[in-house]
Enzyme design. Sequence first.
Site, PDB file in Angstrom:
ATOM      1  N   GLU A 140     -14.618  -6.643   3.174  1.00  0.00           N
ATOM      2  CA  GLU A 140     -15.797  -6.086   3.826  1.00  0.00           C
ATOM      3  C   GLU A 140     -15.414  -5.570   5.213  1.00  0.00           C
ATOM      4  OE1 GLU A 140     -18.939  -8.951   3.886  1.00  0.00           O
ATOM      5  OE2 GLU A 140     -18.970  -9.168   1.685  1.00  0.00           O
ATOM      6  N   PRO A 141     -16.258  -4.751   5.813  1.00  0.00           N
ATOM      7  CA  PRO A 141     -15.938  -4.241   7.152  1.00  0.00           C
ATOM      8  C   PRO A 141     -15.608  -5.341   8.151  1.00  0.00           C
ATOM      9  CG  PRO A 141     -17.787  -3.029   6.234  1.00  0.00           C
ATOM     10  CD  PRO A 141     -17.488  -4.143   5.271  1.00  0.00           C
TER      11      PRO A 141
ATOM     12  N   GLY B 247      -3.927  -7.004  -0.703  1.00  0.00           N
ATOM     13  CA  GLY B 247      -3.540  -8.214  -1.417  1.00  0.00           C
ATOM     14  C   GLY B 247      -3.325  -9.396  -0.486  1.00  0.00           C
ATOM     15  N   GLY B 248      -3.768  -9.242   0.751  1.00  0.00           N
ATOM     16  CA  GLY B 248      -3.501 -10.218   1.812  1.00  0.00           C
ATOM     17  C   GLY B 248      -2.362  -9.700   2.664  1.00  0.00           C
ATOM     18  N   THR B 249      -2.576  -9.563   3.962  1.00  0.00           N
ATOM     19  CA  THR B 249      -1.521  -9.023   4.822  1.00  0.00           C
ATOM     20  C   THR B 249      -0.284  -9.920   4.778  1.00  0.00           C
ATOM     21  OG1 THR B 249      -2.212 -10.253   6.788  1.00  0.00           O
ATOM     22  CG2 THR B 249      -3.270  -8.094   6.401  1.00  0.00           C
TER      23      THR B 249
ATOM     24  N   ALA C 222     -14.696  -8.572   7.148  1.00  0.00           N
ATOM     25  CA  ALA C 222     -13.994  -9.667   6.466  1.00  0.00           C
ATOM     26  C   ALA C 222     -12.900  -9.095   5.597  1.00  0.00           C
ATOM     27  CB  ALA C 222     -14.969 -10.492   5.624  1.00  0.00           C
ATOM     28  N   GLY C 223     -11.674  -9.143   6.139  1.00  0.00           N
ATOM     29  CA  GLY C 223     -10.537  -8.655   5.381  1.00  0.00           C
ATOM     30  C   GLY C 223      -9.829  -9.816   4.705  1.00  0.00           C
TER      31      GLY C 223
ATOM     32  N   GLU D 241      -2.207 -10.904  -8.783  1.00  0.00           N
ATOM     33  CA  GLU D 241      -2.393  -9.707  -7.958  1.00  0.00           C
ATOM     34  C   GLU D 241      -1.159  -9.464  -7.086  1.00  0.00           C
ATOM     35  OE1 GLU D 241      -5.257  -7.969  -4.364  1.00  0.00           O
ATOM     36  OE2 GLU D 241      -5.892  -9.731  -5.512  1.00  0.00           O
TER      37      GLU D 241
ATOM     38  N   GLN E 179      15.841   8.747   6.158  1.00  0.00           N
ATOM     39  CA  GLN E 179      16.700   9.242   7.242  1.00  0.00           C
ATOM     40  C   GLN E 179      17.829  10.112   6.705  1.00  0.00           C
ATOM     41  OE1 GLN E 179      15.825   8.699  10.329  1.00  0.00           O
ATOM     42  NE2 GLN E 179      17.578   9.577  11.429  1.00  0.00           N
TER      43      GLN E 179
END
Length: 380
Positions: free
Chosen positions: A127-128, A363-365, A130-131, A242, A336
């Site tokens: 959510e905006p 998926g979770g930072t 709640a990440g 996930e 590169q």
Amino acid sequence: MLAHDADLELFRDNFRRFLAENIKPHYEQWEKEGLMPRSVWNQLGENGFLCVDMPEEYGGYGVPTNYSLMLVEEAARGGYGSLSTAISVHSEITAPYILHIANEEQKQHWIPRMVTGEVVGGIGMTEPGAGSDLQAIRTSAILQGDQYLLNGSKTFISNGQHADLVIIAAKTDPTARAKGVSLLLVDTHLEGFKKGTNLDKIGLHSQDTSELFFDNVKVPASQLLGNAGQGFAYLMQELPRERLGIAVTAMGAIWGCIDVTTQYVNERQAFGQAIAKFQNTRFTLAQAKIEAQATQAFVSECIEKYMVSQLDVPTAAAVKSFSTDMQCKIADNLLQLFGGYGYMTEYPISRFYVDARIQRIYGGTNEIMKEVVAREMLGR
């Protein structure tokens, strides 16, 4: 590169042929337009490339999970990151939630149509406000008679534009935190369900990502997934699959980066010779392969663990963090070698580079992944 057997390799060849014939000719245009057509899902379903590890009684093949993960890997390796992510959300996240948690009526209603591509699946957690902190979600679903009244919003929802079904995490008891969260199987065609605009991202351009809005959406109580108040526990239960899917996407993309770079350095001339002759080029490629092989060993081990129900939350977090960090590092180092051409969107390495960045976030930072690992180590 997952575990090999003759049937798996035949399936891999069939999917590569499908990508070459149905995806490659159009993918560049889809990326420019910012959206794959809905018909791609029908094509995937018709050719048997969706939810393949679902049991036969629900329309799947009932094959081992590594067959399903192979599709995610090959799409990523071919440079089709948007497709890889879309399939992963549908087949590696949404469908397993239903298989593992839903009642028989819900399984029979949703899974066969996900197999055919008639229904596109997604999951709405973020959510905006709640990440990664899922306990902080504010979307509510209040039971009134035989239906839930759903209100709130979600953001960054993959498959958001095309989704026909979204598993929504909502507060059914707003006074509780984790114990107040439940999961609902929400038909996106219900009145009051609104899809926002397709979000403009720096990568994965043709993978639809949307905001979702719920204004008094009447969700039948029969579409509660599992038990009320158990949503947070279900999320924790299913997150390893996930995160494994994200790691497999990273693995495919890493090999794809190496593929396109190896070809390029053999063809590109500088100072009268192929740049593959320069020591820096050779060492950079060699280092990439060494790191790829190390990552592959970890990812393959985790696939094997998942297939015998032994992939725990900390290990899944670790493989997600490690593989996506490697994906970003290798994409950067190999870009590169392309010089200025690596910065041009017409060269596939540029897409590998920008598509990689989100992998360390969704998926979770990766910071949260390290916290998960640390908690297991320190017992707190």
